[in-house]
Design a protein around this motif. Sequence first.
Motif, PDB file in Angstrom:
ATOM      1  N   UNK A 101       6.546   1.486  27.705  1.00  0.00           N
ATOM      2  CA  UNK A 101       6.947   1.799  29.076  1.00  0.00           C
ATOM      3  C   UNK A 101       6.827   0.560  29.954  1.00  0.00           C
ATOM      4  N   UNK A 102       5.694  -0.145  29.859  1.00  0.00           N
ATOM      5  CA  UNK A 102       5.525  -1.344  30.679  1.00  0.00           C
ATOM      6  C   UNK A 102       6.523  -2.436  30.298  1.00  0.00           C
ATOM      7  N   UNK A 103       6.791  -2.597  29.006  1.00  0.00           N
ATOM      8  CA  UNK A 103       7.743  -3.623  28.575  1.00  0.00           C
ATOM      9  C   UNK A 103       9.166  -3.305  29.039  1.00  0.00           C
ATOM     10  N   UNK A 104       9.499  -2.051  29.069  1.00  0.00           N
ATOM     11  CA  UNK A 104      10.850  -1.685  29.497  1.00  0.00           C
ATOM     12  C   UNK A 104      11.040  -1.844  31.003  1.00  0.00           C
ATOM     13  N   UNK A 105       9.932  -1.880  31.744  1.00  0.00           N
ATOM     14  CA  UNK A 105      10.012  -1.979  33.198  1.00  0.00           C
ATOM     15  C   UNK A 105       9.643  -3.343  33.746  1.00  0.00           C
ATOM     16  N   UNK A 106       9.110  -4.249  32.879  1.00  0.00           N
ATOM     17  CA  UNK A 106       8.608  -5.512  33.401  1.00  0.00           C
ATOM     18  C   UNK A 106       8.727  -6.633  32.366  1.00  0.00           C
ATOM     19  N   UNK A 107       9.428  -7.691  32.728  1.00  0.00           N
ATOM     20  CA  UNK A 107       9.525  -8.850  31.838  1.00  0.00           C
ATOM     21  C   UNK A 107       8.168  -9.552  31.717  1.00  0.00           C
ATOM     22  N   UNK A 108       7.339  -9.460  32.754  1.00  0.00           N
ATOM     23  CA  UNK A 108       5.995 -10.035  32.703  1.00  0.00           C
ATOM     24  C   UNK A 108       5.188  -9.398  31.571  1.00  0.00           C
ATOM     25  N   UNK A 109       5.178  -8.069  31.522  1.00  0.00           N
ATOM     26  CA  UNK A 109       4.424  -7.392  30.475  1.00  0.00           C
ATOM     27  C   UNK A 109       5.063  -7.590  29.105  1.00  0.00           C
ATOM     28  N   UNK A 110       6.361  -7.658  29.037  1.00  0.00           N
ATOM     29  CA  UNK A 110       7.037  -7.940  27.767  1.00  0.00           C
ATOM     30  C   UNK A 110       6.512  -9.246  27.191  1.00  0.00           C
ATOM     31  N   UNK A 111       6.446 -10.277  28.010  1.00  0.00           N
ATOM     32  CA  UNK A 111       5.955 -11.583  27.561  1.00  0.00           C
ATOM     33  C   UNK A 111       4.475 -11.504  27.191  1.00  0.00           C
ATOM     34  N   UNK A 112       3.663 -10.873  28.031  1.00  0.00           N
ATOM     35  CA  UNK A 112       2.230 -10.772  27.782  1.00  0.00           C
ATOM     36  C   UNK A 112       1.933 -10.032  26.477  1.00  0.00           C
ATOM     37  N   UNK A 113       2.629  -8.935  26.209  1.00  0.00           N
ATOM     38  CA  UNK A 113       2.377  -8.154  25.001  1.00  0.00           C
ATOM     39  C   UNK A 113       2.827  -8.895  23.749  1.00  0.00           C
ATOM     40  N   UNK A 114       3.813  -9.763  23.872  1.00  0.00           N
ATOM     41  CA  UNK A 114       4.239 -10.582  22.735  1.00  0.00           C
ATOM     42  C   UNK A 114       3.189 -11.615  22.369  1.00  0.00           C
ATOM     43  N   UNK A 151      -3.846  -3.923  40.893  1.00  0.00           N
ATOM     44  CA  UNK A 151      -3.269  -3.432  39.629  1.00  0.00           C
ATOM     45  C   UNK A 151      -2.890  -1.956  39.727  1.00  0.00           C
ATOM     46  N   UNK A 152      -3.667  -1.180  40.444  1.00  0.00           N
ATOM     47  CA  UNK A 152      -3.296   0.231  40.677  1.00  0.00           C
ATOM     48  C   UNK A 152      -1.920   0.331  41.326  1.00  0.00           C
ATOM     49  N   UNK A 153      -1.661  -0.512  42.303  1.00  0.00           N
ATOM     50  CA  UNK A 153      -0.367  -0.511  42.977  1.00  0.00           C
ATOM     51  C   UNK A 153       0.731  -0.923  42.008  1.00  0.00           C
ATOM     52  N   UNK A 154       0.480  -1.943  41.203  1.00  0.00           N
ATOM     53  CA  UNK A 154       1.476  -2.417  40.244  1.00  0.00           C
ATOM     54  C   UNK A 154       1.842  -1.306  39.263  1.00  0.00           C
ATOM     55  N   UNK A 155       0.858  -0.628  38.723  1.00  0.00           N
ATOM     56  CA  UNK A 155       1.124   0.411  37.713  1.00  0.00           C
ATOM     57  C   UNK A 155       1.807   1.638  38.287  1.00  0.00           C
ATOM     58  N   UNK A 156       1.511   1.967  39.506  1.00  0.00           N
ATOM     59  CA  UNK A 156       2.018   3.226  40.058  1.00  0.00           C
ATOM     60  C   UNK A 156       3.321   3.066  40.826  1.00  0.00           C
ATOM     61  N   UNK A 157       3.879   1.869  40.826  1.00  0.00           N
ATOM     62  CA  UNK A 157       5.165   1.654  41.507  1.00  0.00           C
ATOM     63  C   UNK A 157       6.210   1.144  40.561  1.00  0.00           C
TER      64      UNK A 157
END
Length: 86
Positions: free
Chosen positions: A45-58, A80-86
């Motif tokens: 879910x995070x990778x599909x919504x954020x290129x930042x997380x895509x890179x971090x998880x790789x 981080x709460x704001x980042x995840x919930x928006x």
Amino acid sequence: MPTHFYDRLSNDLTNLFESGVNCDVLIEVGEETLLSEIYKVHSIILQSRSSYFKKKFDEITKNNDHVETLKLPNISVKVFDVILKN
């Protein structure tokens, strides 16, 4: 599609996040032990919504339980709460 579909989808994703069921990544946020928090998240879910997380998880590897841990000490829990919930 009717608006209620998206409302239900949003609600379902919120429930999935809050339950932590089938999470595959732990994200530790915050610098100090007393001010840090660990979030159980779903990487797809995070990778599909954020290129930042895509890179971090790789960049991280899974432990023996097939769960990844990502440490973000420079981000506060409140932010981080704001980042995840928006």
